[in-house]
Motif scaffolding. Sequence first.
Motif, PDB file in Angstrom:
ATOM      1  N   ALA A  26       1.163  17.761  50.141  1.00 48.17           N
ATOM      2  CA  ALA A  26       1.549  19.242  50.235  1.00 48.17           C
ATOM      3  C   ALA A  26       3.015  19.545  49.853  1.00 48.17           C
ATOM      4  O   ALA A  26       3.158  20.292  48.492  1.00 48.17           O
ATOM      5  CB  ALA A  26       1.281  19.913  51.149  1.00 48.17           C
ATOM      6  N   ALA A  27       3.937  18.910  50.239  1.00 51.51           N
ATOM      7  CA  ALA A  27       5.632  19.923  50.013  1.00 51.51           C
ATOM      8  C   ALA A  27       5.734  18.959  48.594  1.00 51.51           C
ATOM      9  O   ALA A  27       6.452  19.773  47.983  1.00 51.51           O
ATOM     10  CB  ALA A  27       6.752  19.384  51.555  1.00 51.51           C
ATOM     11  N   SER A  28       5.343  17.922  48.482  1.00 54.14           N
ATOM     12  CA  SER A  28       5.930  17.025  47.121  1.00 54.14           C
ATOM     13  C   SER A  28       5.393  18.023  46.373  1.00 54.14           C
ATOM     14  O   SER A  28       5.924  18.152  44.411  1.00 54.14           O
ATOM     15  CB  SER A  28       5.826  15.970  47.476  1.00 54.14           C
ATOM     16  OG  SER A  28       5.553  15.038  46.300  1.00 54.14           O
ATOM     17  N   LEU A  29       3.859  17.848  46.255  1.00 58.01           N
ATOM     18  CA  LEU A  29       2.944  18.548  45.190  1.00 58.01           C
ATOM     19  C   LEU A  29       3.115  20.340  44.678  1.00 58.01           C
ATOM     20  O   LEU A  29       2.982  20.664  43.733  1.00 58.01           O
ATOM     21  CB  LEU A  29       1.340  18.282  44.969  1.00 58.01           C
ATOM     22  CG  LEU A  29       0.991  17.553  45.558  1.00 58.01           C
ATOM     23  CD1 LEU A  29      -0.522  16.511  45.445  1.00 58.01           C
ATOM     24  CD2 LEU A  29       1.652  15.998  43.755  1.00 58.01           C
ATOM     25  N   LEU A  30       3.538  20.717  46.344  1.00 63.59           N
ATOM     26  CA  LEU A  30       3.349  22.341  45.649  1.00 63.59           C
ATOM     27  C   LEU A  30       5.215  22.945  45.551  1.00 63.59           C
ATOM     28  O   LEU A  30       5.117  23.742  45.315  1.00 63.59           O
ATOM     29  CB  LEU A  30       3.231  22.746  47.400  1.00 63.59           C
ATOM     30  CG  LEU A  30       1.623  22.362  46.764  1.00 63.59           C
ATOM     31  CD1 LEU A  30       0.640  23.537  48.926  1.00 63.59           C
ATOM     32  CD2 LEU A  30       0.240  23.466  46.293  1.00 63.59           C
ATOM     33  N   ALA A  39       5.603   6.634  43.916  1.00 60.53           N
ATOM     34  CA  ALA A  39       5.030   5.825  45.086  1.00 60.53           C
ATOM     35  C   ALA A  39       5.779   6.700  46.172  1.00 60.53           C
ATOM     36  O   ALA A  39       3.847   5.910  47.047  1.00 60.53           O
ATOM     37  CB  ALA A  39       6.235   4.908  44.870  1.00 60.53           C
ATOM     38  N   GLY A  40       6.029   7.403  46.573  1.00 61.30           N
ATOM     39  CA  GLY A  40       5.688   8.152  47.940  1.00 61.30           C
ATOM     40  C   GLY A  40       4.517   8.796  48.452  1.00 61.30           C
ATOM     41  O   GLY A  40       3.616   9.060  49.140  1.00 61.30           O
ATOM     42  N   ASP A  41       4.563   9.773  46.569  1.00 61.72           N
ATOM     43  CA  ASP A  41       2.976  10.730  46.515  1.00 61.72           C
ATOM     44  C   ASP A  41       1.844   9.707  46.495  1.00 61.72           C
ATOM     45  O   ASP A  41       0.784   9.964  47.186  1.00 61.72           O
ATOM     46  CB  ASP A  41       3.187  11.112  44.931  1.00 61.72           C
ATOM     47  CG  ASP A  41       4.426  12.258  45.122  1.00 61.72           C
ATOM     48  OD1 ASP A  41       4.252  12.985  46.412  1.00 61.72           O
ATOM     49  OD2 ASP A  41       4.411  12.998  44.221  1.00 61.72           O
ATOM     50  N   LEU A  42       1.988   8.818  46.095  1.00 60.28           N
ATOM     51  CA  LEU A  42       0.593   8.020  46.434  1.00 60.28           C
ATOM     52  C   LEU A  42       0.250   7.059  47.908  1.00 60.28           C
ATOM     53  O   LEU A  42      -1.158   7.195  48.003  1.00 60.28           O
ATOM     54  CB  LEU A  42       0.857   6.932  44.908  1.00 60.28           C
ATOM     55  CG  LEU A  42       0.938   6.601  43.369  1.00 60.28           C
ATOM     56  CD1 LEU A  42       0.829   5.244  42.991  1.00 60.28           C
ATOM     57  CD2 LEU A  42      -0.462   7.671  43.244  1.00 60.28           C
ATOM     58  N   TYR A  43       0.752   6.438  48.624  1.00 62.21           N
ATOM     59  CA  TYR A  43       1.198   6.636  49.742  1.00 62.21           C
ATOM     60  C   TYR A  43       1.232   7.338  50.280  1.00 62.21           C
ATOM     61  O   TYR A  43      -0.129   7.296  51.664  1.00 62.21           O
ATOM     62  CB  TYR A  43       2.854   5.145  50.281  1.00 62.21           C
ATOM     63  CG  TYR A  43       2.388   5.274  52.133  1.00 62.21           C
ATOM     64  CD1 TYR A  43       2.193   4.143  51.785  1.00 62.21           C
ATOM     65  CD2 TYR A  43       2.742   6.097  52.531  1.00 62.21           C
ATOM     66  CE1 TYR A  43       1.879   3.905  53.107  1.00 62.21           C
ATOM     67  CE2 TYR A  43       2.638   5.781  53.778  1.00 62.21           C
ATOM     68  CZ  TYR A  43       1.861   4.691  54.376  1.00 62.21           C
ATOM     69  OH  TYR A  43       1.625   3.916  55.709  1.00 62.21           O
TER      70      TYR A  43
END
Length: 131
Positions: A26-30, A39-43
């Motif tokens: 959520a922090a990465s996307l928002l 890779a981190g987002d996918l994991y």
Amino acid sequence: MKTPDFRKPWLLIAGFWFLCAAGLLAASLLTDAFTPGLAGDLYCAAVALFSPLALAAFGWDKWKAERDGRRIPEKRLLLLAFLGGWPGAVAGQQWFRHKTIKPVFRSILVAIAVLHLVAVGFVVYRSFGSA
């Protein structure tokens, strides 16, 4: 002599890992505050997606086991764990007390969880080591 109960620590680790993955995703996307890369987002997405599925699969399989219904194959439960749902699988195993007696299944599930923890730890170590 009473044997130690390892259910609660595993359940806490699994719950913590799932919440971390969902929060980091959520922090990465928002926001721009956390950027683990694709890779981190996918994991994180895999853990956030497959953990509830694995938890539900363990619950469903336990329910069917008590009613002599059609069961979910062990390979499918382990595949869900391997694909990122290991926190949900571990939590489901402990919460529903399902597949806890089978030593081979239990060993494989623990190995999957350790593999994930070591892999993520290695990636984090490498990312901080190169900074």
